[in-house]
Design a protein around this motif. Structure first.
Motif, PDB file in Angstrom:
ATOM      1  N   UNK A  82      71.391  36.374  70.618  1.00  0.00           N
ATOM      2  CA  UNK A  82      70.014  36.859  70.717  1.00  0.00           C
ATOM      3  C   UNK A  82      69.127  36.008  71.611  1.00  0.00           C
ATOM      4  N   UNK A  83      69.278  34.679  71.523  1.00  0.00           N
ATOM      5  CA  UNK A  83      68.455  33.809  72.371  1.00  0.00           C
ATOM      6  C   UNK A  83      68.821  33.984  73.836  1.00  0.00           C
ATOM      7  N   UNK A  84      70.107  34.155  74.121  1.00  0.00           N
ATOM      8  CA  UNK A  84      70.526  34.403  75.505  1.00  0.00           C
ATOM      9  C   UNK A  84      69.933  35.710  76.026  1.00  0.00           C
ATOM     10  N   UNK A  85      69.912  36.737  75.183  1.00  0.00           N
ATOM     11  CA  UNK A  85      69.343  38.018  75.596  1.00  0.00           C
ATOM     12  C   UNK A  85      67.886  37.865  76.010  1.00  0.00           C
ATOM     13  N   UNK A  86      67.127  37.097  75.229  1.00  0.00           N
ATOM     14  CA  UNK A  86      65.723  36.870  75.557  1.00  0.00           C
ATOM     15  C   UNK A  86      65.607  36.093  76.861  1.00  0.00           C
ATOM     16  N   UNK A  87      66.407  35.035  76.990  1.00  0.00           N
ATOM     17  CA  UNK A  87      66.342  34.193  78.187  1.00  0.00           C
ATOM     18  C   UNK A  87      66.682  34.977  79.444  1.00  0.00           C
ATOM     19  N   UNK A  88      67.668  35.855  79.365  1.00  0.00           N
ATOM     20  CA  UNK A  88      68.052  36.665  80.530  1.00  0.00           C
ATOM     21  C   UNK A  88      66.865  37.441  81.071  1.00  0.00           C
ATOM     22  N   UNK A  89      66.109  38.046  80.167  1.00  0.00           N
ATOM     23  CA  UNK A  89      64.946  38.831  80.600  1.00  0.00           C
ATOM     24  C   UNK A  89      63.840  37.930  81.119  1.00  0.00           C
ATOM     25  N   UNK A  91      63.855  34.793  82.363  1.00  0.00           N
ATOM     26  CA  UNK A  91      64.078  34.025  83.602  1.00  0.00           C
ATOM     27  C   UNK A  91      64.526  34.910  84.756  1.00  0.00           C
ATOM     28  N   UNK A  92      64.571  36.239  84.503  1.00  0.00           N
ATOM     29  CA  UNK A  92      64.932  37.206  85.545  1.00  0.00           C
ATOM     30  C   UNK A  92      66.367  37.005  86.027  1.00  0.00           C
ATOM     31  N   UNK A  93      67.286  36.764  85.076  1.00  0.00           N
ATOM     32  CA  UNK A  93      68.682  36.506  85.431  1.00  0.00           C
ATOM     33  C   UNK A  93      69.373  37.707  86.055  1.00  0.00           C
ATOM     34  N   UNK A  94      68.906  38.897  85.750  1.00  0.00           N
ATOM     35  CA  UNK A  94      69.496  40.108  86.322  1.00  0.00           C
ATOM     36  C   UNK A  94      68.807  40.548  87.613  1.00  0.00           C
ATOM     37  N   UNK A  95      67.770  39.820  88.001  1.00  0.00           N
ATOM     38  CA  UNK A  95      67.063  40.152  89.234  1.00  0.00           C
ATOM     39  C   UNK A  95      66.332  41.473  89.188  1.00  0.00           C
ATOM     40  N   UNK A  96      65.911  41.879  88.009  1.00  0.00           N
ATOM     41  CA  UNK A  96      65.245  43.173  87.868  1.00  0.00           C
ATOM     42  C   UNK A  96      63.808  43.166  88.358  1.00  0.00           C
ATOM     43  N   UNK A 113      82.107  34.544  71.972  1.00  0.00           N
ATOM     44  CA  UNK A 113      80.901  35.361  71.880  1.00  0.00           C
ATOM     45  C   UNK A 113      81.067  36.584  72.778  1.00  0.00           C
ATOM     46  N   UNK A 114      80.688  37.731  72.263  1.00  0.00           N
ATOM     47  CA  UNK A 114      80.756  38.951  73.056  1.00  0.00           C
ATOM     48  C   UNK A 114      79.924  38.795  74.329  1.00  0.00           C
ATOM     49  N   UNK A 115      80.408  39.314  75.455  1.00  0.00           N
ATOM     50  CA  UNK A 115      79.676  39.166  76.723  1.00  0.00           C
ATOM     51  C   UNK A 115      78.241  39.680  76.634  1.00  0.00           C
ATOM     52  N   UNK A 116      77.359  39.019  77.364  1.00  0.00           N
ATOM     53  CA  UNK A 116      75.956  39.391  77.430  1.00  0.00           C
ATOM     54  C   UNK A 116      75.598  39.617  78.884  1.00  0.00           C
ATOM     55  N   UNK A 117      75.090  40.773  79.209  1.00  0.00           N
ATOM     56  CA  UNK A 117      74.741  41.094  80.589  1.00  0.00           C
ATOM     57  C   UNK A 117      73.708  40.102  81.115  1.00  0.00           C
ATOM     58  N   UNK A 118      74.025  39.466  82.237  1.00  0.00           N
ATOM     59  CA  UNK A 118      73.104  38.524  82.851  1.00  0.00           C
ATOM     60  C   UNK A 118      73.300  37.092  82.421  1.00  0.00           C
ATOM     61  N   UNK A 119      74.171  36.852  81.440  1.00  0.00           N
ATOM     62  CA  UNK A 119      74.425  35.495  80.958  1.00  0.00           C
ATOM     63  C   UNK A 119      75.886  35.126  81.168  1.00  0.00           C
ATOM     64  N   UNK A 120      76.135  33.847  81.385  1.00  0.00           N
ATOM     65  CA  UNK A 120      77.494  33.327  81.504  1.00  0.00           C
ATOM     66  C   UNK A 120      77.805  32.594  80.200  1.00  0.00           C
TER      67      UNK A 120
END
Length: 239
Positions: A82-89, A91-96, A113-120
């Motif tokens: 969950x924290x990674x999901x928030x951080x992705x949005x 810090x603009x990790x997906x470049x959206x 951990x199940x893959x998270x879009x925009x996170x490594x």
């Protein structure tokens, strides 16, 4: 599960009651009932977060603004994500947001951990001798934020659990000293219990500002709080 009707106003109490079940402990029944009636749990499901804890880091960042577009973030003990999901949005990790710099989110955990879009995501013990260098290699440099929502396995003894989580938080802090860029931020969960003074001294020595806060998403009856240490000075020689 039942919903209790109210009389006189044509309304009803929407609180979900969980019936006791054979073989299920009372504590388990109460936990399930709390989860079903927790507005943060319900909101997490609606908004696609992996757990209610996502709102804790959201609320902390709303207040202190450490997850900036373009930032490089390390999430220690990142499961379930969950924290990674928030951080992705944030810090603009997906470049959206094309007019904003693109950040990096790196999550590490002992378990897969199940893959998270925009996170490594990497399966790693952050206490391993070479973990800090591995993280910097994956990031391509130092981190701007190190954050941790880790908690040691509960022993059932409040004092022991407090000591364990403080020790874990201190270990995360030393890890942050090795991977943070000067000016960076360290965020971690602790439990109030009277032995946090050494941790506070350690953080205040190494950061410009240290805040202790209980975000609204933390349950009122929980002893958890969070330290937000901002403005990393660079590792001090006598730490």
């Amino acid at each position: 599960m039942t919903e209790k009707n109210t009389s006189g106003r044509g309304q009803r109490d929407l609180r979900v009651r969980v019936k006791t079940a054979k073989g299920r402990k009372l504590s388990s029944t109460l936990w399930l009932e709390r989860q079903l009636n927790d507005p943060y749990v319900q909101r997490a499901k609606r908004e696609g977060f992996r757990g209610r804890a996502a709102f804790k880091i959201l609320e902390l960042d709303d207040k202190y603004a450490f997850l900036k577009p373009g930032s490089r973030v390390v999430d220690l003990g990142c499961a379930p994500g969950g924290w990674c999901q928030v951080a992705v949005e944030r810090v603009n990790a997906l470049g959206q947001r094309p007019n904003k710099p693109v950040g990096t989110v790196l999550g590490v955990d002992l378990q897969e951990v199940e893959p998270i879009s925009g996170a490594e995501i990497h399966q790693l013990d952050f206490l391993a001798d070479d973990a800090d260098q591995m993280v910097k290699d994956w990031l391509g440099g130092s981190a701007d934020v190190v954050m941790s929502d880790m908690a040691a396995a509960s022993s059932g003894h409040k004092g022991t659990d407090h000591l364990r989580i403080i020790a874990l938080c201190e270990a995360a802090a030393y890890f942050a000293f090795d991977v943070l860029e000067e000016g960076g931020t360290f965020v971690a969960k602790v439990l109030a219990g009277g032995t946090e003074n050494e941790l506070q001294v350690l953080l205040k020595k190494n950061f410009q500002k240290v805040a202790n806060v209980k975000p609204p998403a933390s349950r009122a009856n929980s002893s958890e709080k969070f330290v937000v240490a901002m403005g990393y000075k660079g590792r001090q020689a006598d730490v």
